[in-house]
Design a protein around this motif. Sequence first.
Motif, PDB file in Angstrom:
ATOM      1  N   ALA A 132      -0.707   8.324   6.589  1.00  0.00           N
ATOM      2  CA  ALA A 132      -0.449   9.201   5.448  1.00  0.00           C
ATOM      3  C   ALA A 132       0.897   9.898   5.555  1.00  0.00           C
ATOM      4  CB  ALA A 132      -1.570  10.228   5.319  1.00  0.00           C
ATOM      5  N   HIS A 133       1.276  10.345   6.752  1.00  0.00           N
ATOM      6  CA  HIS A 133       2.532  11.086   6.845  1.00  0.00           C
ATOM      7  C   HIS A 133       3.742  10.173   6.742  1.00  0.00           C
ATOM      8  CE1 HIS A 133       2.406   9.832  11.087  1.00  0.00           C
ATOM      9  NE2 HIS A 133       3.640  10.285  11.238  1.00  0.00           N
ATOM     10  N   HIS A 134       3.533   8.854   6.867  1.00  0.00           N
ATOM     11  CA  HIS A 134       4.640   7.916   6.664  1.00  0.00           C
ATOM     12  C   HIS A 134       4.884   7.618   5.183  1.00  0.00           C
ATOM     13  CE1 HIS A 134       4.360   6.062  10.984  1.00  0.00           C
ATOM     14  NE2 HIS A 134       4.909   7.267  10.969  1.00  0.00           N
ATOM     15  N   ILE A 135       3.890   7.865   4.340  1.00  0.00           N
ATOM     16  CA  ILE A 135       4.040   7.534   2.919  1.00  0.00           C
ATOM     17  C   ILE A 135       5.218   8.269   2.284  1.00  0.00           C
ATOM     18  CG2 ILE A 135       2.908   7.715   0.658  1.00  0.00           C
ATOM     19  CD1 ILE A 135       0.283   6.967   2.052  1.00  0.00           C
ATOM     20  N   PRO A 136       5.330   9.589   2.404  1.00  0.00           N
ATOM     21  CA  PRO A 136       6.516  10.245   1.832  1.00  0.00           C
ATOM     22  C   PRO A 136       7.796   9.945   2.613  1.00  0.00           C
ATOM     23  CG  PRO A 136       5.133  11.847   2.960  1.00  0.00           C
ATOM     24  CD  PRO A 136       4.353  10.569   2.911  1.00  0.00           C
ATOM     25  N   GLN A 137       7.685   9.716   3.906  1.00  0.00           N
ATOM     26  CA  GLN A 137       8.885   9.434   4.699  1.00  0.00           C
ATOM     27  C   GLN A 137       9.583   8.151   4.268  1.00  0.00           C
ATOM     28  OE1 GLN A 137       8.531   9.505   9.004  1.00  0.00           O
ATOM     29  NE2 GLN A 137       7.133  11.245   8.961  1.00  0.00           N
ATOM     30  N   LEU A 138       8.816   7.139   3.885  1.00  0.00           N
ATOM     31  CA  LEU A 138       9.385   5.822   3.635  1.00  0.00           C
ATOM     32  C   LEU A 138       9.619   5.512   2.156  1.00  0.00           C
ATOM     33  CD1 LEU A 138       7.383   3.733   6.257  1.00  0.00           C
ATOM     34  CD2 LEU A 138       9.775   4.440   6.367  1.00  0.00           C
ATOM     35  N   ALA A 139       9.139   6.332   1.250  1.00  0.00           N
ATOM     36  CA  ALA A 139       9.372   6.089  -0.175  1.00  0.00           C
ATOM     37  C   ALA A 139      10.864   6.199  -0.486  1.00  0.00           C
ATOM     38  CB  ALA A 139       8.580   7.081  -1.012  1.00  0.00           C
ATOM     39  N   ARG A 140      11.345   5.268  -1.298  1.00  0.00           N
ATOM     40  CA  ARG A 140      12.762   5.221  -1.655  1.00  0.00           C
ATOM     41  C   ARG A 140      12.926   4.930  -3.138  1.00  0.00           C
ATOM     42  NH1 ARG A 140      12.674   6.721   2.872  1.00  0.00           N
ATOM     43  NH2 ARG A 140      13.959   6.084   4.658  1.00  0.00           N
ATOM     44  N   PRO A 141      14.055   5.351  -3.724  1.00  0.00           N
ATOM     45  CA  PRO A 141      14.314   5.031  -5.134  1.00  0.00           C
ATOM     46  C   PRO A 141      14.473   3.523  -5.345  1.00  0.00           C
ATOM     47  CG  PRO A 141      15.789   6.759  -4.334  1.00  0.00           C
ATOM     48  CD  PRO A 141      15.107   6.188  -3.141  1.00  0.00           C
ATOM     49  N   ASP A 142      14.332   3.124  -6.585  1.00  0.00           N
ATOM     50  CA  ASP A 142      14.522   1.727  -6.951  1.00  0.00           C
ATOM     51  C   ASP A 142      15.898   1.234  -6.505  1.00  0.00           C
ATOM     52  OD1 ASP A 142      14.206  -0.730  -8.105  1.00  0.00           O
ATOM     53  OD2 ASP A 142      14.613  -0.051 -10.143  1.00  0.00           O
ATOM     54  N   ALA A 143      15.937   0.046  -5.907  1.00  0.00           N
ATOM     55  CA  ALA A 143      17.169  -0.624  -5.475  1.00  0.00           C
ATOM     56  C   ALA A 143      17.820   0.008  -4.252  1.00  0.00           C
ATOM     57  CB  ALA A 143      18.183  -0.701  -6.620  1.00  0.00           C
ATOM     58  N   ALA A 144      17.156   0.967  -3.624  1.00  0.00           N
ATOM     59  CA  ALA A 144      17.701   1.515  -2.376  1.00  0.00           C
ATOM     60  C   ALA A 144      17.751   0.403  -1.324  1.00  0.00           C
ATOM     61  CB  ALA A 144      16.850   2.673  -1.883  1.00  0.00           C
TER      62      ALA A 144
END
Length: 238
Positions: A132-144
């Motif tokens: 769960a704590h990796h979910i916000p850490q790894l989210a990136r904008p489109d095309a990052a």
Amino acid sequence: MTTLGIIGSGNIGSAVARLAVAAGIDVVIANSRGPQTLTELIEELGPRATAGTVEQAGRAGETTLLSIPLTAYTQLPAGLLRDRLVLDTGNYYPYRDGRIAELDSDDLTTTELAQRWLPGARLVKAFNNILAHHIPQLARPDAAPDRTALPIAGDDPAAKTQAAQVIHRLGYDTVDAGPLAESWRFEPESGAYTPIYLADSNTAPQNMLQAPAAPLPADTLRATLQTSKRAKVAERTF
């Protein structure tokens, strides 16, 4: 998609809710204890979030994230999720769920069993193989350039396409791992389970819940899924 229903306000459900509101998606979130227990979380999430009953969350928008203990699936109102796209985050943990013969015998994968329990729901397994704590850490904008990929599995091709679109908006690429019968490839103890997202692959198990993550590109995930070995769930002790 303008609204995401979330049944389950635990670590995974709350983490995905945070990504959703950040992406401009309204959320209706529910748990088994009632909307009144979600005041603090709703205040944190802001005006795009609403606490509701399980029935309200199950009927909100076009997609439902289901993030509750496996055996609680059978307690959901009959027909609530019929014809809906359901992102199924469930895993089988015998210490919590008790022993389930169909899973211990490898006759079914966890989400194949969930599909039997939720007839008519368009289940796509997702978000079950990441902490769960990796979910916000790894989210990136489109095309990052450093987008991370998550595996998905399902028997309905159109549902998988829709699920990939939702997950893409939340900040992740996806890799199709096949039908529900192949979803073991990213269940607990498989090669494509949570450690693949660790920044340090040598992190001790007792430290994983605090350890930082590192991006995992789609090509790496795809190769990992292909070589993943099926766990002997009958021997699982957790």
